[in-house]
Design a protein around this motif. Sequence first.
Motif, PDB file in Angstrom:
ATOM      1  N   LEU C 169      38.089   8.377 -53.906  1.00  0.00           N
ATOM      2  CA  LEU C 169      38.298   7.848 -52.872  1.00  0.00           C
ATOM      3  C   LEU C 169      38.932   9.115 -52.110  1.00  0.00           C
ATOM      4  N   ASP C 172      36.118  10.404 -50.489  1.00  0.00           N
ATOM      5  CA  ASP C 172      35.833   8.988 -49.095  1.00  0.00           C
ATOM      6  C   ASP C 172      36.516   9.565 -47.756  1.00  0.00           C
ATOM      7  N   ASP C 218      38.474  -0.096 -46.821  1.00  0.00           N
ATOM      8  CA  ASP C 218      37.024   0.129 -47.128  1.00  0.00           C
ATOM      9  C   ASP C 218      37.100   0.972 -48.663  1.00  0.00           C
ATOM     10  N   VAL C 219      37.561   1.927 -48.261  1.00  0.00           N
ATOM     11  CA  VAL C 219      37.892   3.275 -49.365  1.00  0.00           C
ATOM     12  C   VAL C 219      38.037   2.987 -50.440  1.00  0.00           C
ATOM     13  N   PHE C 220      39.687   2.106 -50.481  1.00  0.00           N
ATOM     14  CA  PHE C 220      40.417   1.845 -51.507  1.00  0.00           C
ATOM     15  C   PHE C 220      40.022   0.015 -51.705  1.00  0.00           C
ATOM     16  N   MET C 221      38.506  -0.030 -51.344  1.00  0.00           N
ATOM     17  CA  MET C 221      38.198  -1.615 -51.224  1.00  0.00           C
ATOM     18  C   MET C 221      38.864  -2.530 -52.735  1.00  0.00           C
ATOM     19  N   PHE C 222      38.094  -1.392 -53.332  1.00  0.00           N
ATOM     20  CA  PHE C 222      37.988  -2.144 -55.246  1.00  0.00           C
ATOM     21  C   PHE C 222      39.050  -1.797 -55.979  1.00  0.00           C
ATOM     22  N   VAL C 223      39.894  -1.321 -55.703  1.00  0.00           N
ATOM     23  CA  VAL C 223      41.144  -1.086 -56.170  1.00  0.00           C
ATOM     24  C   VAL C 223      42.392  -1.214 -55.861  1.00  0.00           C
TER      25      VAL C 223
END
Lengths: 153, 121, 690
Positions: C169, C172, C218-223
């Motif tokens: 991350l 990114d 967006d970078v941390f979208m999943f977390v």
Amino acid sequence: MNDGLAGERQADAMQVVMIGLGEEKFALDAGLVREIIDPVPVTKVAGARAFVPSVINVRGNVIPLADLRIRFGMPQLDDTAETRIVVIELDLDGEPVLVGVTADKVYEVTEISQTDVQQTPRVGMHWKPEFIRFIAKWREEFVIVPNMERILN
Amino acid sequence: MATILTVDDSPSIRQMIKVVLEPAGHNVIEAGDGAQGLAKAQAGKLDLVITDLNMPVMNGLELIRALRKLPSAVGMPIVFLTTESNDTVKQEAKSAGATGWITKPFKPEQLLAVVGKLVRA
Amino acid sequence: MSAMDPTEIFRQEASELFEVLEGALLDLGQRPDDRELVDSAFRALHTIKGSGAMFGFDKVAAFTHEFETAFDRVRKGEIKPTQELISVALAAKDYIRALIEDPQSTDDIIGEAILDDLKRFVFPDQAAAPVAEMVAPPLVPVESKQAGWHLYLEFESHILRNGSNPLDLLEDLCKLGPCFVVPVTDGIPFLDEMEPEDCYLKWDVKLHAACDKDAIDDVFMFVSDEMKLTLSPLAHVEAPAPAPLFQLLDEEPAPMAAAPAPPVEAAAAPVAEQAVPKVEPKSEPKPEPKLEAKRDDRGIATVRVQAERLDELMDRVGELVIAQARLTQLASSGSDLSIKMIAEEIERLASSLRDTTMGARMVPIGSLFGRFRRLIHDLSRGLSKPVEFVTTGEDTELDKTMIECLADPLVHLIRNAIDHGIEDTATRSANGKTEQGRIELAAVHSGAQVLVTVKDNGGGLNTARIRAKAEEQGLIAAGAVLTDHEIHQFLFHPGFSTAQTISALSGRGVGMDVVKRTIENMRGSIDLSTRPGQGTTVTLRLPLTLAIIEGLLIRVGEGRYIIPLSAVEECIELTAEDERSRGRNFLNVRGNLVPFLRLREIMNASGAPDRHQKTIIISTGDTHVGLVADQIIGNHQTVIKSLSKLHSDVTMFSGATILGDGTAALILDVAQLVALAQSKVEKQHISEAA
């Protein structure tokens, strides 16, 4: 990349568990085999078909114990120190079913390749051809790859 | 090159994923339901799992939970496909152990972007 | 890989979703405040929209999108799902179905009319307001003319296990612009407390790029929900660090090495951290707190648990009960008093844990009752028989598995009640009844059982016709003396139907025999009562649960079997006189003749029989049958395991269980054994008559 997924790419090799029933050797598709256990006390099921005469307790599940020897018209031997129960998972009419299979002996887990496959000979066989997927060669011996779904249905 | 497992009961979705990821240099393995997916994951090491949530036999959430119990899958990224834009399903899947998600319908570049996020050369 | 037509796949998928949607909408009419129904309808819509778009059903996607948007107001609680709204929603559902299954038959005008109707109910204040306005929430304007961002990242400790890698991350993040990354090491515990799979590092990042906040999100979208991200615009004062500031190291320095602080300080750090939270910049908070607050409002009175977790829990409890049985057996065979006491304690705990777990699996039957309203509505229109449908006892709880099994039998019974029970309006008026018929579906607790009744106020069973049919089919001899109740039992014979005209609705698929078998498979029973001209009542008696029962453990030869205790009336010893009467199949129980079965014969038992054979009298309804066994071992907590498909041809056993010594024992199917005994009696009658 790894070997465990070889079946995906190399369709002509097949992992099998080699078992002995009477004088014959059978190769069970290793993908079906869940575990191999020592014999456990069996519970007879009155009225069941002869090739699934009983049930056993495997880790808290009551599963049928099949006797392929009856299906292949072979004599039933008493349990010996080498007798094992091979627990396989089959897909019967779209449902996964665990079944124990009595083996007089379990040899090894090995790979047979489809190039070793012999067409099912029609003559000289004393069992039904539809029970056999094909015959393969293993250590200069003929082994039977049985069609378990067919045998147990 | 990574080994990626796609689990979906819809062959067309699996095919689409394969068609996108294989030219990108990945090895794509398929499974039609969660149970098959679990069996394939047990058979060897994977770099990424892309799974649908609604599947017969064993659904995506069950698969994710089962995968997270495998020692070989510790730290392995798992992505689920969802048509939901609300957070309920995402949170459920995340708490089951999923790493990320892809919202259906998706375009090839979106799929590649997510895979690129989670799979490093 | 089979090249299935994706369109076909979508069609199948959609047709299942339509059922879900319809069910939810109909139930919603009854329980407008049920959030779960709203959510399930919404989810179905959402999936139809998503998959529709994926497979090129653009009209479906567009229409469903509008539908979904309108329905979103219901979901947000801004609009009540009135009956009118539900009718329109059902019409909209039918329209989408037509769009998929038979697009030729649809007309855009109809679709637009439906949408207009929907909007009229949903946006009453702004008739047919442009829906699009509702869709796109105004984006928070982002100041893009700034030096960059100051980020503070703190991940939940389990983050690595779920496949997210903070280093990826950060990498990114570096792609967005030059970054100055400082790891914060105060969360690192002592080595002996360290979980190797946990993430202890936090990061302070200065990103020198004038990117959108969206790009960072967006970078941390999943977390985003597994981390604390504080984000503030980087003040201009801060001199941009020399580029390329800090290339993230490929190999992360070992956490301990990165924390050269003396242990004393490290130990104190977490406390300080709690007291003075890390510089919390006055950044706009993410919209999450709102969600959180909402969830809190709903209180902690109930927790939603997934069904499969309950199944798992029940399995575990089952295993515990089995293990406990082994312990009890072991303890009782020894002489150690303290072990006996522990065994008793565990037995008590296991049994209360079992009760609690079974309680958690209970679901109110109302969820099932709701499904029948559309059925009755459709049947009543199709047959032109106006029917009032009344349900009572919706709160009555049953094991969730049983609720699922009950659906089909109840559909059949309700269908019968309307089709055969309720008379047509002319007949009803001629007999001085109200034109509108009435069907009552009720559930009530009765001891350890639940009674479910389907009651109609129709014409009642035609006993004479059933009798005639039974004679015609050779089930009884002409002129045999039978009570009305006995005659009615023929309705449960396979292939028995008295309906003179098989209507499109009844007389297909399952019959009453299947209903009976399904109920008996649940270890329940079914009974009929009828009053000519006033109607028929079908009563289902069901046990509370399917998973664990009290059983009586018996021995026959070398085999051990379980008889469900609920079916056991009494145990008696077989008298010498009974013993002598081989060939006859009756037992004299206080003057009543009771047919009996020798289980040794049925089970092909080997070995010599015990000298004193025991008889267990079992009953289903009014029928009593004796079962002769070698030994009665005692009561047994029976965890029911189903028999596999390979034994589906064996009807004598309803399942299996695991005994204290780890062997499997079979559970006798009482209904089957009673039927077997009766057929033997009938054969004997015939042979005696001959």
